[in-house]
Design a protein around this motif. Structure first.
Motif, PDB file in Angstrom:
ATOM      1  N   LEU A  80       1.199  -1.350  -0.350  1.00 19.13           N
ATOM      2  CA  LEU A  80      -0.369  -0.261   0.042  1.00 19.13           C
ATOM      3  C   LEU A  80       1.056   1.256  -0.021  1.00 19.13           C
ATOM      4  N   GLY A  81       2.210   0.948   0.737  1.00 17.98           N
ATOM      5  CA  GLY A  81       3.007   2.568   1.332  1.00 17.98           C
ATOM      6  C   GLY A  81       3.867   2.809  -0.103  1.00 17.98           C
ATOM      7  N   SER A  82       3.773   2.107  -1.664  1.00 17.95           N
ATOM      8  CA  SER A  82       4.336   2.271  -2.759  1.00 17.95           C
ATOM      9  C   SER A  82       3.376   2.218  -3.781  1.00 17.95           C
ATOM     10  N   LEU A  83       1.602   2.099  -3.415  1.00 17.29           N
ATOM     11  CA  LEU A  83       0.787   1.884  -4.602  1.00 17.29           C
ATOM     12  C   LEU A  83       0.495   3.806  -5.947  1.00 17.29           C
ATOM     13  N   PRO A  84       1.290   5.117  -4.208  1.00 18.05           N
ATOM     14  CA  PRO A  84       0.953   6.379  -5.020  1.00 18.05           C
ATOM     15  C   PRO A  84       2.229   6.310  -5.579  1.00 18.05           C
ATOM     16  N   TYR A  85       3.066   6.098  -5.467  1.00 18.34           N
ATOM     17  CA  TYR A  85       4.568   6.479  -6.345  1.00 18.34           C
ATOM     18  C   TYR A  85       4.486   5.445  -7.376  1.00 18.34           C
ATOM     19  N   PHE A  86       4.337   4.037  -7.734  1.00 16.64           N
ATOM     20  CA  PHE A  86       3.390   3.579  -9.031  1.00 16.64           C
ATOM     21  C   PHE A  86       3.159   4.166  -9.627  1.00 16.64           C
ATOM     22  N   ARG A  87       1.715   4.597  -9.238  1.00 13.37           N
ATOM     23  CA  ARG A  87       0.779   5.490  -9.909  1.00 13.37           C
ATOM     24  C   ARG A  87       1.628   6.918 -10.370  1.00 13.37           C
ATOM     25  N   THR A  88       2.343   7.561  -9.696  1.00 16.27           N
ATOM     26  CA  THR A  88       2.999   8.460 -10.430  1.00 16.27           C
ATOM     27  C   THR A  88       3.972   7.457 -11.438  1.00 16.27           C
ATOM     28  N   LYS A  89       4.717   7.404 -11.344  1.00 14.98           N
ATOM     29  CA  LYS A  89       5.175   6.289 -12.657  1.00 14.98           C
ATOM     30  C   LYS A  89       4.551   5.742 -13.460  1.00 14.98           C
ATOM     31  N   GLY A  90       3.491   6.144 -13.653  1.00 17.95           N
ATOM     32  CA  GLY A  90       2.809   5.072 -14.741  1.00 17.95           C
ATOM     33  C   GLY A  90       3.038   3.698 -14.883  1.00 17.95           C
ATOM     34  N   VAL A  91       3.105   3.143 -13.801  1.00 18.11           N
ATOM     35  CA  VAL A  91       3.350   1.644 -13.907  1.00 18.11           C
ATOM     36  C   VAL A  91       2.034   0.567 -13.262  1.00 18.11           C
ATOM     37  N   GLY A  92       2.023  -0.143 -14.043  1.00 22.66           N
ATOM     38  CA  GLY A  92       0.550  -1.233 -13.979  1.00 22.66           C
ATOM     39  C   GLY A  92       1.590  -2.175 -12.713  1.00 22.66           C
ATOM     40  N   VAL A  93       1.262  -2.330 -11.646  1.00 25.92           N
ATOM     41  CA  VAL A  93       1.100  -2.754 -10.595  1.00 25.92           C
ATOM     42  C   VAL A  93       0.229  -4.523 -10.772  1.00 25.92           C
ATOM     43  N   ILE A  94       0.801  -5.503 -10.656  1.00 24.58           N
ATOM     44  CA  ILE A  94       0.135  -6.973 -10.145  1.00 24.58           C
ATOM     45  C   ILE A  94       0.956  -7.411  -8.663  1.00 24.58           C
ATOM     46  N   ASN A  95      -0.267  -7.657  -7.899  1.00 28.71           N
ATOM     47  CA  ASN A  95       0.353  -8.105  -7.060  1.00 28.71           C
ATOM     48  C   ASN A  95       0.204  -9.867  -7.096  1.00 28.71           C
ATOM     49  N   ALA A  96       1.582 -10.640  -6.419  1.00 23.78           N
ATOM     50  CA  ALA A  96       1.654 -11.890  -6.587  1.00 23.78           C
ATOM     51  C   ALA A  96       1.740 -13.116  -5.386  1.00 23.78           C
ATOM     52  N   SER A  97       1.175 -13.373  -4.947  1.00 21.21           N
ATOM     53  CA  SER A  97       0.895 -14.537  -3.884  1.00 21.21           C
ATOM     54  C   SER A  97       0.214 -13.837  -3.204  1.00 21.21           C
ATOM     55  N   PRO A  98      -0.168 -13.774  -2.974  1.00 21.42           N
ATOM     56  CA  PRO A  98      -1.654 -13.522  -1.861  1.00 21.42           C
ATOM     57  C   PRO A  98      -1.944 -14.323  -0.623  1.00 21.42           C
ATOM     58  N   LEU A  99      -1.334 -15.551  -1.189  1.00 24.80           N
ATOM     59  CA  LEU A  99      -1.574 -17.042  -0.345  1.00 24.80           C
ATOM     60  C   LEU A  99      -0.026 -17.186   0.396  1.00 24.80           C
ATOM     61  N   SER A 100       0.659 -15.452   0.300  1.00 22.83           N
ATOM     62  CA  SER A 100       2.343 -15.879   1.209  1.00 22.83           C
ATOM     63  C   SER A 100       2.503 -17.109   0.453  1.00 22.83           C
ATOM     64  N   MET A 101       2.597 -17.263  -1.023  1.00 25.95           N
ATOM     65  CA  MET A 101       3.130 -18.323  -0.724  1.00 25.95           C
ATOM     66  C   MET A 101       2.886 -19.745  -0.451  1.00 25.95           C
ATOM     67  N   GLY A 102       1.706 -19.860  -0.192  1.00 26.51           N
ATOM     68  CA  GLY A 102       1.184 -21.319   0.727  1.00 26.51           C
ATOM     69  C   GLY A 102       0.979 -21.439   2.170  1.00 26.51           C
ATOM     70  N   LEU A 103       1.814 -19.793   2.703  1.00 29.57           N
ATOM     71  CA  LEU A 103       1.453 -19.873   4.564  1.00 29.57           C
ATOM     72  C   LEU A 103      -0.146 -20.157   4.593  1.00 29.57           C
ATOM     73  N   LEU A 104      -0.551 -19.551   4.060  1.00 26.69           N
ATOM     74  CA  LEU A 104      -2.270 -18.953   4.237  1.00 26.69           C
ATOM     75  C   LEU A 104      -2.986 -19.813   3.249  1.00 26.69           C
ATOM     76  N   THR A 105      -2.235 -21.227   3.167  1.00 26.86           N
ATOM     77  CA  THR A 105      -3.311 -22.189   3.105  1.00 26.86           C
ATOM     78  C   THR A 105      -3.800 -23.790   4.231  1.00 26.86           C
ATOM     79  N   ARG A 106      -4.458 -24.157   4.144  1.00 25.11           N
ATOM     80  CA  ARG A 106      -4.835 -25.471   5.066  1.00 25.11           C
ATOM     81  C   ARG A 106      -3.401 -26.218   5.155  1.00 25.11           C
ATOM     82  N   GLY A 107      -2.665 -25.955   3.709  1.00 23.23           N
ATOM     83  CA  GLY A 107      -1.714 -27.614   4.111  1.00 23.23           C
ATOM     84  C   GLY A 107       0.258 -26.486   4.622  1.00 23.23           C
TER      85      GLY A 107
END
Ligand code: NAD
Length: 387
Positions: free
Chosen positions: A245-272
């Motif tokens: 969140l802290g970098s999103l305004p900066y990325f907007r000023t730079k005109g870059v698209g933002v992709i968020n990867a690993s919403p499950l924190s590479m498996g941390l947020l899974t049952r297994g």
């Protein structure tokens, strides 16, 4: 031969109409040089195109591309989270496309080229112009010495990826885990080399990926405007870490698209739980396991809660989840459709989210070191994480 409605996106342009199920919306799709036409598979893959109406799309920065809000992370196709069945993986890709996912991300590093090879076999049966395909350059193994961002290597790397993916061009080519390279080399040598490939039509847009957000700032502060189109950040917008969140305004000023990867924190947020190689410190692992147990006791799946949380962030164009079976695809698409149908979490879900946030509070935004010291810092170098 039934008539179906379609609404498809092609490099930012939207087409709507109706087609015979035995025709593709875009007749050019099966004619590219590297594709082996397999007409018998086309109706089965395109026949359910009406379902694409339900997957929301968002513009990706200034690229002109529109990407599905839920993207297909293909690192599991290379075996990053355990051995996979290749046929099931290909079926997962086809199923994802049929249900409206148009964005697929891979890398030569995933499974040491296996992910690209399997994804390429799946892509043969999809219309190229309806898919947004991203892959990467610069990272080729698990050791810090396996990174090479030189112009010669990344140029050869793109040619190799095109071959494995069986496509004539790549939509987004990304410098993979820039914090393990020399950031000045990336600005001065890698990005210009990729721009040369762009002018030849081999790649359409250029991106950078990595863990420490400061590395993105370092490169974007120094790269000429327009030389970076996309940033792919991972593990920084999920239930336990929202530092993106802290970098999103900066990325907007730079005109870059933002992709968020690993919403499950590479498996941390899974049952297994996460794979053995996961770099999270023990307190984070324990808190994530406790959060998963608590969610389950309250009748919720931590992965559905976590993915829903990430997908609600409107300033991210696409959230990439690693998947390798049709069931996983269905589960995640159903979560996406559920949470994007309303802007607010339902009362019961909000309550469980708040309880999970309390459990994760002691480790909130706790991350792990990754890569070389930034040129302005003095921290020691580290081993790369697997993704
Ligand atoms: P993720 O957070 O998406 O987690 C993937 C894990 O979650 C896998 O074990 C998968 O089996 C499991 N999973 C997925 N859906 C599930 C569900 N509904 N229920 C239970 N488990 C589920 O992590 P990821 O795969 O590392 O990240 C997604 C993608 O983002 C990658 O495949 C890759 O394409 C991209 N990525 C890129 C970088 C980079 O460029 N540096 C880093 C990380 C990820």
């Amino acid at each position: 031969m039934a008539i179906v409605r379609y609404n498809v996106h092609n490099n930012g342009r939207r087409h709507a109409g109706s087609v015979n199920t035995r025709q593709l919306p875009d007749g050019t799709a099966l004619t590219c040089a590297h594709r082996k036409p397999r007409p018998s598979l086309v109706p089965s893959i395109m026949g359910d195109i009406d379902a694409a109406l339900r997957m929301p799309m968002r513009p990706l920065g200034n690229t002109g591309l529109e990407v599905s809000v839920l993207g297909f992370g293909a690192s599991p196709l290379g075996g990053a989270f355990g051995a996979i069945n290749e046929a099931a993986g290909i079926d997962a890709v086809h199923h994802a496309f049929r249900r409206g996912i148009n964005f697929f991300d891979t890398s030569p590093y995933y499974g040491l080229t296996k992910s690209e090879t399997v994804l390429g076999r799946a892509l043969r049966d999809l219309p190229r112009s309806e898919v947004v395909l991203s892959t990467k350059v610069g990272r080729y193994g698990v050791d810090p010495r396996d990174f090479d961002f030189s112009a010669a290597r990344v140029t050869a790397s793109v040619a190799e990826s095109l071959e494995r993916l069986q496509v004539p061009y790549i939509d987004i080519i990304q410098c993979h885990d820039i914090e393990f390279g020399n950031l000045d080399q990336i600005v001065q040598e890698t990005l210009p080399a990729l721009a040369a490939l762009q002018s030849q039509g081999l790649v359409r847009h250029i991106g950078i990926t990595g863990l420490p957000l400061e590395a993105f700032h370092y490169v974007l502060d120094r790269a000429p405007p327009g030389s970076v189109d996309v940033v792919l950040s991972y593990c920084h917008y999920c239930l336990n870490d929202t530092t993106l969140l802290g970098s999103l305004p900066y990325f907007r000023t730079k005109g870059v698209g933002v992709i968020n990867a690993s919403p499950l924190s590479m498996g941390l947020l899974t049952r297994g739980g996460p794979p053995d190689w996961h770099p999270a410190p023990p307190p984070l692992r324990s808190a994530a396991a406790a959060a998963a147990d608590h969610a389950a006791a309250r009748g919720w799946d931590i992965s559905a809660l976590g993915l829903g949380f990430s997908l609600r962030q409107p300033d991210v164009s696409s959230t990439l989840v690693g998947m390798f079976t049709r069931e996983m695809v269905d589960e995640n698409i159903n979560t996406a459709l559920r949470v994007l149908g309303s802007t607010e979490a339902a009362a019961e879900e909000s309550q469980v989210l708040a309880e999970v946030a309390d459990i994760l509070a002691p480790v909130r935004n706790l991350t792990w070191p990754s890569g070389r010291p930034l040129p302005s810092q003095g921290q020691p170098g580290t081993q790369p994480a697997d993704a």
